[in-house]
Design a protein around this motif. Structure first.
Motif, mmCIF file in Angstrom:
data_model
loop_
_atom_site.group_PDB
_atom_site.id
_atom_site.type_symbol
_atom_site.label_atom_id
_atom_site.label_comp_id
_atom_site.label_asym_id
_atom_site.label_seq_id
_atom_site.Cartn_x
_atom_site.Cartn_y
_atom_site.Cartn_z
ATOM 1 N N THR A 89 -18.290 5.051 42.315
ATOM 2 C CA THR A 89 -16.938 5.561 42.097
ATOM 3 C C THR A 89 -17.009 6.921 41.420
ATOM 4 N N ASN A 90 -15.864 7.624 41.368
ATOM 5 C CA ASN A 90 -15.875 8.927 40.687
ATOM 6 C C ASN A 90 -16.035 8.749 39.187
ATOM 7 N N LEU A 91 -15.959 7.495 38.744
ATOM 8 C CA LEU A 91 -16.093 7.239 37.315
ATOM 9 C C LEU A 91 -17.551 7.294 36.868
ATOM 10 N N GLN A 92 -18.508 7.421 37.814
ATOM 11 C CA GLN A 92 -19.903 7.259 37.433
ATOM 12 C C GLN A 92 -20.367 8.189 36.303
ATOM 13 N N SER A 95 -18.906 7.010 33.135
ATOM 14 C CA SER A 95 -19.403 5.717 32.656
ATOM 15 C C SER A 95 -20.814 5.837 32.096
ATOM 16 N N LEU B 17 -21.556 -3.238 31.891
ATOM 17 C CA LEU B 17 -20.397 -2.338 31.788
ATOM 18 C C LEU B 17 -20.558 -1.153 32.727
ATOM 19 N N TYR B 18 -21.786 -0.594 32.752
ATOM 20 C CA TYR B 18 -22.030 0.541 33.651
ATOM 21 C C TYR B 18 -21.766 0.139 35.101
ATOM 22 N N LEU B 21 -18.100 -0.301 35.941
ATOM 23 C CA LEU B 21 -17.347 0.948 36.049
ATOM 24 C C LEU B 21 -17.731 1.749 37.276
ATOM 25 N N SER B 22 -19.006 1.643 37.721
ATOM 26 C CA SER B 22 -19.450 2.599 38.717
ATOM 27 C C SER B 22 -19.595 2.024 40.128
ATOM 28 N N ARG B 23 -19.646 0.708 40.283
ATOM 29 C CA ARG B 23 -19.821 0.186 41.639
ATOM 30 C C ARG B 23 -18.497 0.143 42.385
ATOM 31 N N ARG B 24 -18.575 0.293 43.722
ATOM 32 C CA ARG B 24 -17.363 0.273 44.532
ATOM 33 C C ARG B 24 -17.047 -1.110 45.086
ATOM 34 N N VAL B 106 -13.113 -1.181 45.763
ATOM 35 C CA VAL B 106 -12.100 -1.206 44.702
ATOM 36 C C VAL B 106 -11.279 0.076 44.653
ATOM 37 N N THR B 107 -11.847 1.193 45.144
ATOM 38 C CA THR B 107 -11.073 2.441 45.067
ATOM 39 C C THR B 107 -9.968 2.495 46.108
#
Lengths: 170, 114
Positions: A89-92, A95, B17-18, B21-24, B106-107
């Protein structure tokens, strides 16, 4: 002072847990990620067993390795034909920063704090409680936490009914 | 002794947590939530095993209080139960989501944001 065996086993479990958890997050293929998750759960069960939490270790294997991972693999196979992007995601970037800061802050707190540690020579009744921790745990749940126990039963019922209602064919 | 278990717990929580937040992929997010809950469980059991319970600092200790040594383990069992309920419901939601929107990303689930 803990003996050498315990040290070796602990650090081996520690390494397996961290490595397989990293694989869970880093692996792009969802099926492999689920397999790495099973390894993580098993290693954590070992960690529980090391801390005299035999019941939790067994429950971990039964519930996580036995049930949760089967559900996850079912969902992975169910979604196999879905178009899925392997990008993050763009949050990488955010995060990474947030998690890095959190990790530094928490480990600083852990190693700074004066923990009120259990003496190495355990008090007699603590030792006897830990030796048969499974039956003592049963006593604790039925006697001291009976309200929470009943509530959790209702929660499980609601979750099962909710899950069935969600996937039911209209 | 306590610190090393807490360190493991923090590492697991941060990895989870990482990932969350970062996986799609929505299933990956669920898996990472499980990792975080497991990290918390390690901390709970470690506290119950390696820190002195408050009742031991009292002047008179009742024999039936000794069960309180296992408070952390009892807490961890409830966390496991809630996590199991969460996975069952989460995967039902994933299936419902695939039926209605045909995606696991998720996006792309942003109806309320548009």
């Amino acid at each position: 002072m803990p003996n050498l065996y315990q040290e070796v086993i602990f650090w081996a479990l520690f390494a397996i847990t961290v490595f397989s958890a990293l694989l869970v997050v880093g692996q792009r293929d969802m099926f492999r990620s689920a397999l790495a998750l099973i390894v993580t759960f098993l290693a954590i069960a070992g960690i529980f067993a090391q801390m005299n939490a035999e019941f939790l270790a067994v429950a971990q294997v039964l519930i996580y390795v036995g049930a949760v991972s089967v559900l996850v693999i079912f969902a992975v196979m169910f979604t196999k034909d879905m178009p899925h992007s392997t990008r993050s995601t763009n949050l990488q970037p955010v995060s990474i920063v947030v998690v890095g800061l959190l990790f530094i802050a928490l480990s600083w707190a852990i190693f700074q704090s004066q923990w009120n540690e259990m003496p190495a020579e355990l008090p007699v009744f603590v030792e006897s409680t830990l030796v048969d921790s499974s039956s003592q745990l049963g006593t604790a749940i039925i006697r001291d936490y009976v309200m929470a126990f009943e509530t959790v039963g209702v929660l499980l019922l609601a979750a099962v009914v909710g899950a069935l209602a969600l996937v039911r064919d209209k | 002794m306590l610190e090393r278990y807490l360190l493991l717990s923090v590492i697991l929580f941060c990895i989870g947590l990482y990932g969350a937040l970062s996986r799609r992929n929505i299933i990956a997010v669920l898996i990472c939530t499980e990792l975080m809950l497991n990290g918390v469980n390690v901390a709970l059991v470690a506290f119950s095993r390696y820190s002195t319970p408050a009742f031991m600092r009292l002047t008179s200790v009742d024999a039936s209080d000794s069960v309180k040594v296992l408070d952390g383990q009892a807490f961890a069992i409830f966390v496991v139960v809630v996590a199991a309920a969460e996975v069952a419901l989460g995967l039902a939601l994933v299936i419902a989501l695939i039926r209605s929107r045909n995606t696991t990303d998720v996006t792309e689930i942003n109806l309320m944001g548009n």
